[in-house]
Design a protein around this motif. Structure first.
Motif, short mmCIF file in Angstrom:
data_model
loop_
_atom_site.label_atom_id
_atom_site.label_comp_id
_atom_site.label_asym_id
_atom_site.label_seq_id
_atom_site.Cartn_x
_atom_site.Cartn_y
_atom_site.Cartn_z
N ASN A 123 0.98 -0.84 0.01
CA ASN A 123 -0.26 0.20 0.14
C ASN A 123 0.62 1.23 0.34
O ASN A 123 2.02 1.41 0.88
CB ASN A 123 -0.97 0.47 0.76
CG ASN A 123 -1.97 1.01 1.33
OD1 ASN A 123 -1.16 2.03 0.01
ND2 ASN A 123 -2.71 1.03 2.28
N GLY A 124 0.48 2.34 -0.97
CA GLY A 124 1.38 3.57 -0.49
C GLY A 124 3.11 3.36 -1.57
O GLY A 124 3.78 3.46 -0.50
N ASP A 128 -2.55 1.64 -4.49
CA ASP A 128 -1.24 2.78 -5.00
C ASP A 128 -0.04 2.86 -4.90
O ASP A 128 0.87 3.11 -4.11
CB ASP A 128 -1.56 3.94 -3.59
CG ASP A 128 -1.17 5.08 -3.99
OD1 ASP A 128 -1.50 5.73 -4.98
OD2 ASP A 128 -1.06 5.95 -2.65
N ILE A 129 -0.31 1.54 -5.81
CA ILE A 129 1.22 1.60 -6.47
C ILE A 129 2.03 2.71 -8.16
O ILE A 129 1.12 2.77 -8.68
CB ILE A 129 1.66 0.47 -7.28
CG1 ILE A 129 0.61 -0.83 -5.99
CG2 ILE A 129 3.53 -0.29 -7.03
CD1 ILE A 129 1.66 -0.69 -4.40
N ASP A 170 -4.55 2.29 -8.78
CA ASP A 170 -5.03 2.22 -8.11
C ASP A 170 -5.22 0.86 -7.06
O ASP A 170 -4.84 0.98 -6.10
CB ASP A 170 -6.22 2.48 -8.46
CG ASP A 170 -6.49 3.76 -9.50
OD1 ASP A 170 -4.82 4.82 -9.05
OD2 ASP A 170 -6.95 4.67 -10.00
N HIS A 171 -5.62 0.10 -7.68
CA HIS A 171 -6.11 -1.04 -6.96
C HIS A 171 -6.18 -2.07 -7.64
O HIS A 171 -5.94 -2.51 -8.85
CB HIS A 171 -7.08 -1.57 -6.43
CG HIS A 171 -8.07 -2.46 -5.45
ND1 HIS A 171 -7.07 -2.83 -3.98
CD2 HIS A 171 -8.55 -3.43 -5.43
CE1 HIS A 171 -7.34 -4.13 -3.68
NE2 HIS A 171 -8.73 -4.37 -4.87
N GLY A 172 -5.52 -3.47 -6.98
CA GLY A 172 -4.72 -4.60 -7.60
C GLY A 172 -5.06 -6.15 -7.15
O GLY A 172 -4.57 -5.82 -5.65
N VAL A 218 -7.66 -2.46 -10.96
CA VAL A 218 -8.25 -0.96 -11.10
C VAL A 218 -7.43 0.20 -11.07
O VAL A 218 -6.69 0.23 -10.60
CB VAL A 218 -8.65 -1.30 -9.72
CG1 VAL A 218 -9.96 0.01 -10.14
CG2 VAL A 218 -10.17 -2.24 -9.51
N GLY A 219 -8.10 0.29 -12.44
CA GLY A 219 -7.29 1.81 -12.86
C GLY A 219 -5.42 1.67 -13.11
O GLY A 219 -4.74 2.35 -12.78
#
Length: 496
Positions: A122-123, A170-171, A189-191, A213-214
């Motif tokens: 995350n992040g 958030d990568i 964004d998300h996976g 996603v994203g």
């Protein structure tokens, strides 16, 4: 005196083996539990994290810091606020939160087995940079210093990793090569990745689902390629090496579902601005596709057999607003000598193309000389291709007077087309250019790309047009005056 020492007149029993074994076992158990409890205290965690970061910093010559490092022999690792930067304070890695959960425990590492149940990131920000006049990136330098190569004589042990789930939020990854004058930005964004099993011994990898996603991939070019020329030299020592080929298992990858939602893919070339006159058309030097939706089912890759998959849907919109409504095809196969797309359907803009398509070739090297070495077999079922849609992807066609005069027209095509491009043939061909021209029949060609020696054989079952419509198609086509008086033109027969 002896009677006073043993008032009960019972014999003194010596403590046996099981008594001492029990004491040793419980002592070890209490010692392990005590170490585990001690390991969870903030004082010990802080001490271990400082020692770990100092060791990595000294070994790699990078600055490594961590806000929090929690180590549990049973639960795994929790890393917060990891930062890795070089001596110039350029960031290589910045991690908001890393959570690694073990389904067994760290003691399995002693047997080269790492059984993971979950990895959460995350992040995360990763910046991979290759400096000008250098060939190694900062990441490669960091890893090579962290784990120097073993001597050739050192025994190699393979770490078997079992992983069940990866969760990504958030990568951001930046990959820059200053020699090429370009950098890539990758974002997510998300996976989530759901894994069935990973067999590293037999090279078989079974994945249930990958959902993104994203996701975003964008390339930026800011200067011309200035890579250094590297001279490759081979040291000759007069010895002949004996090469022993090791038979390995073929790689097999199975992916049951792969989905992308709200994807982005693009390229920006700051050296080549958008050409005037091409506004509203796709510029392959400066473009992006957004709102990408992709769904693939039943993907299977076999290193010896090929790739199969079902493309359920692919849709997107480019930066000009041009839509790719849907691309789909079940049972796609790509092998070392052939590729097939049965029952495909492509809908973009107002164009609809559908039916079957296949390619045959000796190897993938044949694509370097596609016209002469690749055999195609294509069928079209009332496919309708609009001129303006072709012009969108090939803007240079806009300069053609024919394209300008017929930009709103379409070509409707049916039939079977087969052979190499240089000798393409057609059967049951049905071709319409809007309402201006219609023909049906079959044809054979030879030396199609050699205009001085081209051979064309056409059998027309139907040819319908008029001089007025031909003039509309090609306004600059000058016909004799008596030809303009003709009405409809109908023709059947052969043309060689």
């Amino acid at each position: 005196m002896d009677d006073n020492l043993n008032t009960n007149n019972q014999p003194i029993q010596k403590k046996g083996f099981f008594f001492w074994a029990k004491r040793v076992f419980f002592s070890l158990l209490f010692f392990i539990v005590g170490c585990v409890l001690l390991l969870q205290t903030s004082v010990v965690q802080t001490y271990l994290s400082s020692k770990l970061t100092k060791y990595i910093s000294d070994a790699t010559e990078f600055n490594v810091t961590a806000q929090k490092v929690k180590i549990s022999p049973f639960d795994g690792l929790i890393l917060d606020g990891i930062t890795i930067s070089d001596r110039l304070n350029d960031t290589l890695f910045n991690g908001g939160s890393i959570n690694i959960s073990l389904s067994k425990n760290l003691f399995f590492l002693l047997n080269n087995q790492l059984d993971l149940s979950f990895i959460g990131l995350n992040g995360i920000y990763l910046s991979i940079v290759t400096e000008e006049n250098e060939t190694e990136s900062n990441l490669k330098k960091f890893l090579s210093r962290l784990s120097p190569p073993k001597a050739p004589s050192s025994p190699k042990s393979k770490l078997i990793i079992q992983l069940k789930e990866i969760d990504l939020d958030d990568i951001t990854v930046k990959i820059e090569d200053k020699n090429k004058g370009k950098y890539d930005i990758i974002k997510l964004d998300h996976g989530n990745i759901d894994i069935n099993y990973l067999d590293w011994v037999c090279n078989e990898f079974d994945i249930n689902d990958i959902s993104l996603v994203g996701p975003s991939y964008h390339t930026y070019i800011y200067q011309y390629d200035c890579r250094p020329e590297v001279e490759l030299t081979v040291k000759q020592d007069g010895k002949t090496d004996t090469i022993i080929s090791q038979q390995t298992n073929p790689t097999v990858i199975t992916l049951r579902n792969f989905a992308i939602e709200d994807g982005h893919f693009g390229k920006t070339n700051g050296l080549l601005p958008l050409l005037k006159g091409n506004e509203g058309k796709l510029d392959l030097n400066n473009f992006y596709f957004q709102d990408i939706a992709l769904n693939i089912k039943n993907l299977r890759y076999h290193s010896e057999e090929g790739l199969t998959l079902d493309l359920k849907t692919l849709s997107a919109e480019d930066n000009t607003g041009f839509p790719i409504h849907d691309v789909k095809c079940d049972s796609i196969f790509i092998g070392s000598t052939n590729a097939t797309l049965p029952n495909y359907s492509i809908t973009l803009g107002e164009t609809v193309i559908k039916d079957k398509f296949s390619l045959s070739y000796l190897s993938f090297n044949a694509f370097k000389n596609f016209a002469n070495e690749v055999i195609l077999n294509a069928s079209f079922d009332r496919s309708k291709i609009y001129i303006k849609d072709i012009e969108h992807f090939i803007p240079t066609l806009s300069s053609s007077s024919f394209i300008k005069n017929n930009a709103n027209e379409y070509v409707e095509i049916s039939g079977r087309y087969f052979g190499k491009i240089v000798n393409i043939a057609g059967r049951n061909v049905d071709f319409k250019f809007g309402d201006k021209l219609s023909l049906a029949g079959s044809f054979n060609t030879r030396n199609l790309l050699d205009f001085d020696n081209t051979v064309l054989n056409i059998k027309l079952d139907r040819f319908e047009t008029s001089m007025k419509k031909i003039k509309m198609l090609v306004p600059k086509f000058n016909l004799p005056e008596n030809f303009t008086k003709l009405g409809s033109v109908n023709f059947t027969g052969r043309f060689d």
